[in-house]
Design a protein around this motif. Structure first.
Motif, mmCIF file in Angstrom:
data_model
loop_
_atom_site.group_PDB
_atom_site.id
_atom_site.type_symbol
_atom_site.label_atom_id
_atom_site.label_comp_id
_atom_site.label_asym_id
_atom_site.label_seq_id
_atom_site.Cartn_x
_atom_site.Cartn_y
_atom_site.Cartn_z
ATOM 1 N N VAL A 190 0.822 -1.206 0.000
ATOM 2 C CA VAL A 190 0.000 0.000 0.000
ATOM 3 C C VAL A 190 0.857 1.257 0.000
ATOM 4 O O VAL A 190 0.548 2.229 -0.687
ATOM 5 C CB VAL A 190 -0.937 0.014 1.231
ATOM 6 N N ARG A 191 1.954 1.243 0.789
ATOM 7 C CA ARG A 191 2.819 2.422 0.857
ATOM 8 C C ARG A 191 4.239 2.012 1.220
ATOM 9 O O ARG A 191 4.464 0.968 1.798
ATOM 10 C CB ARG A 191 2.271 3.452 1.836
ATOM 11 N N GLY A 192 5.162 2.868 0.845
ATOM 12 C CA GLY A 192 6.560 2.640 1.171
ATOM 13 C C GLY A 192 7.245 1.706 0.199
ATOM 14 O O GLY A 192 6.721 1.369 -0.860
ATOM 15 N N LYS A 193 8.458 1.274 0.597
ATOM 16 C CA LYS A 193 9.208 0.322 -0.210
ATOM 17 C C LYS A 193 9.990 -0.603 0.702
ATOM 18 O O LYS A 193 10.320 -0.250 1.834
ATOM 19 C CB LYS A 193 10.117 1.017 -1.211
ATOM 20 N N GLY A 194 10.278 -1.771 0.184
ATOM 21 C CA GLY A 194 10.977 -2.753 0.998
ATOM 22 C C GLY A 194 11.458 -3.924 0.176
ATOM 23 O O GLY A 194 11.550 -3.847 -1.048
ATOM 24 N N ILE A 195 11.745 -4.992 0.882
ATOM 25 C CA ILE A 195 12.252 -6.219 0.278
ATOM 26 C C ILE A 195 11.352 -7.374 0.687
ATOM 27 O O ILE A 195 11.002 -7.509 1.868
ATOM 28 C CB ILE A 195 13.696 -6.527 0.757
ATOM 29 N N LEU A 196 10.984 -8.198 -0.285
ATOM 30 C CA LEU A 196 10.350 -9.485 -0.014
ATOM 31 C C LEU A 196 11.397 -10.546 -0.302
ATOM 32 O O LEU A 196 11.820 -10.704 -1.455
ATOM 33 C CB LEU A 196 9.113 -9.701 -0.885
ATOM 34 N N HIS A 197 11.851 -11.208 0.747
ATOM 35 C CA HIS A 197 12.757 -12.342 0.584
ATOM 36 C C HIS A 197 11.868 -13.564 0.368
ATOM 37 O O HIS A 197 11.039 -13.887 1.222
ATOM 38 C CB HIS A 197 13.628 -12.528 1.828
ATOM 39 N N LEU A 198 12.008 -14.219 -0.778
ATOM 40 C CA LEU A 198 11.146 -15.344 -1.126
ATOM 41 C C LEU A 198 12.001 -16.473 -1.683
ATOM 42 O O LEU A 198 12.588 -16.339 -2.755
ATOM 43 C CB LEU A 198 10.087 -14.899 -2.134
ATOM 44 N N ASP A 199 12.098 -17.555 -0.906
ATOM 45 C CA ASP A 199 12.871 -18.743 -1.311
ATOM 46 C C ASP A 199 14.271 -18.393 -1.818
ATOM 47 O O ASP A 199 14.694 -18.831 -2.885
ATOM 48 C CB ASP A 199 12.102 -19.564 -2.338
ATOM 49 N N GLY A 200 14.991 -17.567 -1.052
ATOM 50 C CA GLY A 200 16.389 -17.280 -1.356
ATOM 51 C C GLY A 200 16.634 -16.104 -2.278
ATOM 52 O O GLY A 200 17.784 -15.766 -2.554
ATOM 53 N N VAL A 201 15.575 -15.472 -2.767
ATOM 54 C CA VAL A 201 15.730 -14.340 -3.685
ATOM 55 C C VAL A 201 15.098 -13.106 -3.041
ATOM 56 O O VAL A 201 13.975 -13.155 -2.543
ATOM 57 C CB VAL A 201 15.040 -14.624 -5.036
ATOM 58 N N ASP A 202 15.829 -11.988 -3.060
ATOM 59 C CA ASP A 202 15.312 -10.718 -2.556
ATOM 60 C C ASP A 202 14.664 -9.954 -3.703
ATOM 61 O O ASP A 202 15.304 -9.708 -4.732
ATOM 62 C CB ASP A 202 16.431 -9.874 -1.948
ATOM 63 N N HIS A 203 13.407 -9.581 -3.510
ATOM 64 C CA HIS A 203 12.645 -8.829 -4.514
ATOM 65 C C HIS A 203 12.353 -7.444 -3.952
ATOM 66 O O HIS A 203 11.810 -7.329 -2.856
ATOM 67 C CB HIS A 203 11.320 -9.528 -4.816
ATOM 68 N N GLU A 204 12.706 -6.396 -4.697
ATOM 69 C CA GLU A 204 12.345 -5.047 -4.284
ATOM 70 C C GLU A 204 10.868 -4.845 -4.555
ATOM 71 O O GLU A 204 10.376 -5.187 -5.638
ATOM 72 C CB GLU A 204 13.168 -4.018 -5.052
ATOM 73 N N VAL A 205 10.157 -4.337 -3.553
ATOM 74 C CA VAL A 205 8.720 -4.069 -3.688
ATOM 75 C C VAL A 205 8.455 -2.640 -3.237
ATOM 76 O O VAL A 205 9.207 -2.075 -2.441
ATOM 77 C CB VAL A 205 7.868 -5.083 -2.889
ATOM 78 N N GLU A 206 7.385 -2.058 -3.750
ATOM 79 C CA GLU A 206 6.998 -0.695 -3.408
ATOM 80 C C GLU A 206 5.493 -0.573 -3.563
ATOM 81 O O GLU A 206 4.837 -1.509 -4.043
ATOM 82 C CB GLU A 206 7.705 0.302 -4.311
#
Length: 115
Positions: A64-80
């Motif tokens: 909904v707001r901001g930005k961060g990282i989703l670590h999913l099964d060994g891979v870091d995904h940038e999300v916003e």
């Protein structure tokens, strides 16, 4: 049936050694009539993170707001804001706030995932 505002929902701080600066609000659940599912909002303040964990149930997330990282099964995904993800059951995952502003996401799980 329910019609309400997210800002008025009870905000609960999550505590523990594997979580930091995380708050949860339950918006819609079987209590409001949505049998089998729960929709929550998680707020991760600066430097906040959820536990790195697995569980049997899947969940759906919408940032909904901001930005961060989703670590999913060994891979870091940038999300916003505007990003979304499906996290399958038994996948190792963690959300973390990588900014100074609030990182908020909607998380929908089967009812068993919010006990």
């Amino acid at each position: 049936m329910i019609v309400a505002r997210e800002k008025d929902a009870l905000r609960i701080k999550l505590e523990g050694d594997t979580v930091k600066n995380v708050f949860k609000k339950v918006l819609v659940s079987p209590r409001e009539g949505w049998e089998g599912y729960v929709m929550r909002v998680f707020d991760l303040e600066a430097d906040g993170y959820t536990p790195k964990h697995t569980h049997a149930w899947p969940h759906i997330n919408y940032i909904v707001r901001g930005k961060g990282i989703l670590h999913l099964d060994g891979v870091d995904h940038e999300v916003e804001a505007g990003s979304y993800a499906y996290v399958p059951g038994n996948a190792l995952h963690q959300f973390s706030n990588r900014g100074e502003e609030l990182f908020s996401m909607i998380c929908i799980v089967p009812e068993e995932g919010d006990k």
